[in-house]
Write an enzyme that holds these catalytic residues in place. Structure first.
Site, PDB file in Angstrom:
ATOM      1  N   GLY A   1       0.814  -1.208   0.000  1.00  0.00           N
ATOM      2  CA  GLY A   1       0.000   0.000   0.000  1.00  0.00           C
ATOM      3  C   GLY A   1       0.847   1.257   0.000  1.00  0.00           C
ATOM      4  O   GLY A   1       1.920   1.329  -0.610  1.00  0.00           O
ATOM      5  N   SER A   2       0.392   2.257   0.743  1.00  0.00           N
ATOM      6  CA  SER A   2       1.001   3.591   0.688  1.00  0.00           C
ATOM      7  C   SER A   2       2.397   3.670   1.280  1.00  0.00           C
ATOM      8  O   SER A   2       3.065   4.701   1.140  1.00  0.00           O
ATOM      9  CB  SER A   2       0.093   4.597   1.401  1.00  0.00           C
ATOM     10  N   THR A   3       2.854   2.620   1.965  1.00  0.00           N
ATOM     11  CA  THR A   3       4.221   2.655   2.479  1.00  0.00           C
ATOM     12  C   THR A   3       5.253   2.639   1.345  1.00  0.00           C
ATOM     13  O   THR A   3       6.439   2.867   1.591  1.00  0.00           O
ATOM     14  CB  THR A   3       4.500   1.472   3.429  1.00  0.00           C
ATOM     15  N   MET A   4       4.799   2.401   0.097  1.00  0.00           N
ATOM     16  CA  MET A   4       5.702   2.438  -1.064  1.00  0.00           C
ATOM     17  C   MET A   4       5.822   3.843  -1.650  1.00  0.00           C
ATOM     18  O   MET A   4       6.733   4.116  -2.451  1.00  0.00           O
ATOM     19  CB  MET A   4       5.206   1.488  -2.151  1.00  0.00           C
TER      20      MET A   4
ATOM     21  N   SER B   1      -1.152  11.263   1.688  1.00  0.00           N
ATOM     22  CA  SER B   1      -1.148   9.933   1.064  1.00  0.00           C
ATOM     23  C   SER B   1      -2.003   9.897  -0.202  1.00  0.00           C
ATOM     24  O   SER B   1      -2.958   9.134  -0.333  1.00  0.00           O
ATOM     25  CB  SER B   1      -1.630   8.869   2.062  1.00  0.00           C
TER      26      SER B   1
END
Length: 582
Positions: free
Chosen positions: A302-305, A355
């Site tokens: 998810g958004s951790t990338m 995000s």
């Protein structure tokens, strides 16, 4: 002078009782042949067959005994014992040397060893067997009671049983050994050669009662295993496991994982999973309990990338933190890319803080699939982290030649690529170590590896400053704040694939961050799998656990605060947390 009369002596042997000279010769010949036969047999046995007979005799009374090596101790980085071997006894029998065991002694043996009579009788039945275990790894006191029965053919030998003082909180890292003392899981398996040492041997002659008469050959002493000093800090490990267990329980999640890294060396200071198991008592051990999720499980991050997408563009000089993007929904072919919160425009810093999927996808579109694939690979994705841990996942990063435009867009915000939690935590070292990707280590390093440069130090600094806004008011992970410290990081929420489709009610909540953000010391990555109550966004379910683990770990290590002394956490009732995209 008178003479005494003596009658003449007559031969009383009758003629038919005398042996004829021929018969005497026959008797002498027979006796001579018998003597010659005996002498020949004696010479044959003593000279020709001597080696064979000696071997046969020794085969019945000579025994080769294995002298067990003491398995090496495993310690944490501060010398705290995490795995140690304690001496125990095993009882064995040699059925070929045994006479029938009296009923009373057989019953006593059955009671002491807690073995059914039928099982004991079956073990003793095969008289061709020289060795059979009756019971392994029992206490020395119980072994003495067994030997006191005085049953010929039964003996004891010393072995070692592994004990794990840290229990379930470190079971997925340490692993365990089998009954034969060989590593079965974790570092006990991967460092088997180092820990096991080398067994010795002793060849002896024993009598029928199993007593040693003499040594036949010189004793070969065992070589004990080496001590293995891990990078793990037992204090931080305890804290991480406690907080992860609490978060998993609070959100009624299926499972969870946490990784704590030294931000400057890549050493693994803690790694924990829930559910877990007690390696000292494995009577009930389900496969799910043994699963080292932080190392082997793959998931879409998810958004951790998003920080990697942005770092790629900043390092290439195509954007800066203040570059403004149109973040309204737009089409890529038949698909629409949108954000859950309406923001017509955002700066690059805002894209990280809020995000934004739209912003991340537009930044990714500045690069060819090959360029983006290359950067992801350089950041450690799609390849093994090479930690030396068994079964570690390489994740999945498909060949760039197969990417479609919509797939490149979704990969920019963490869909279409899979990672492990350990991989993800390692990737963040490029933001904490001046742009260099650090190798991981589960052992304490005397000389840290400088790593491999991925982005410029200035890029890493810019990313750190942008990610600090994620935990500030208006960010997606306000609950990840730590009193007295600046925290930089990124939350992520991803739907799970079930049967080839994204399930609407199954999510993974993530938060990966580091502190102090101005001089990074620790990286903490938290994953909560399928939370079912209280929310599912990464900032909500993983942020609090991150905060508690980071705060406690910084105190344990004595890291000085980097935030103003009047810095206060935002009260829970005042938090207006932005939820990241799913």
């Amino acid at each position: 002078m008178s003479r005494v009369y003596s009658p003449p002596i007559r031969n009383t042997v009758k003629p038919h009782m005398r042996l004829a000279p021929g018969r005497v010769a026959v008797v002498q010949l027979v006796l001579g042949l018998l003597l010659l036969g005996l002498l020949s047999r004696a010479i044959y046995l003593q000279v020709v067959q001597q080696d064979f007979l000696v071997n046969q005799g020794e085969a019945r009374f000579r025994r080769s005994m294995v002298l067990e090596a003491n398995r090496g101790v495993i310690t944490d980085r501060n010398g705290e014992v995490l795995a140690i071997s304690t001496p125990v006894q095993s009882i064995w029998a040699s059925p070929m040397d045994m006479n029938p065991v009296p009923a009373d002694k057989l019953a006593a043996l059955s009671r002491l060893l807690e073995l059914p009579l039928a099982e004991l009788q079956q073990k003793f039945a095969d008289k061709k067997r020289e060795f059979v275990y009756l019971k392994r790894q029992i206490s020395p006191q119980l072994a003495e009671q067994v030997m006191a029965l005085g049953i010929p053919g039964i003996a004891k030998q010393q072995e070692y049983r592994r004990y794990y003082p840290a229990g379930e909180m470190l079971s997925h890292v340490i692993g365990f050994t089998g009954v034969d003392g060989k590593g079965q899981e974790g570092l006990e398996l991967t460092r088997e050669k180092m820990l096991a040492g080398r067994s010795g041997s002793r060849t002896v002659l024993k009598d029928r009662r199993g007593h040693i008469i003499e040594d036949v050959t010189a004793i070969e002493p065992p070589r004990d295993g080496q001590t293995l000093a891990l990078s793990i800090d037992k204090r931080i490990q305890y804290l991480a496991y406690r907080e992860l267990s609490a978060a998993t329980e609070a959100f009624k999640a299926k499972a969870g994982g946490v990784v704590v890294l030294d931000a400057q060396t890549g050493e693994v200071l803690a790694l924990a999973n829930t559910p877990s198991y007690n390696p000292n008592n494995r009577a009930v051990l389900e496969p799910e309990m043994r699963r080292n999720r932080a190392v082997v499980d793959m998931f879409e991050p998810g958004s951790t990338m998003k920080p990697f997408t942005v770092a790629m563009a900043i390092d290439a000089g195509r954007i800066n933190p203040n570059t403004v993007f149109d973040t309204r929904p737009y089409m890529i072919g038949p698909a629409t890319v949108r954000d859950s919160h309406s923001n017509p425009t955002l700066t690059v810093t805002g894209i990280i803080q809020k995000s934004s999927n739209v912003g991340a996808s537009k930044i990714a579109a500045m690069f060819s699939p090959e360029q983006m694939w290359t950067f992801y690979r350089q950041s450690g994705f799609g390849q093994s982290p090479q930690s030396g841990f068994p079964g570690e996942s390489s994740g999945r990063l498909r060949d760039w030649q197969t990417w479609r435009p919509i797939e490149q867009a979704t990969m920019s915000f963490g869909y279409g690529v899979t990672v492990s939690l350990l991989q993800l935590a390692r990737g963040y070292t490029i933001f904490t170590h001046n742009g260099a990707l650090l190798p991981l280590s589960f052992t304490r390093l005397a000389v840290p590896n400088p790593g491999r440069q991925v982005v410029k130090p200035a890029t890493a600094k810019a990313m750190s400053e942008m990610m600090m806004t994620v935990t500030e008011e208006g960010g997606t992970a306000v609950r990840a704040q730590v009193l007295g410290y600046h925290v930089a990081g990124k939350s992520g929420t991803a739907r799970k694939l079930v049967g080839g489709h994204y399930a609407p009610d199954k999510h993974i909540g993530l938060f990966v961050g580091f502190a102090p953000a101005t001089r990074p010391r620790l990286i903490v990555a938290v994953m909560i799998d399928e939370p079912s109550v209280g929310g599912y966004y990464g900032g909500t379910v993983s942020g609090p656990a991150f905060s508690n683990i980071m705060a406690g770990s910084l105190r344990i290590l004595g890291v000085e605060p980097d935030a103003p002394s009047n810095n206060q956490l935002i009260p829970e009732q005042q938090i207006s947390e932005v939820r990241e995209e799913t």
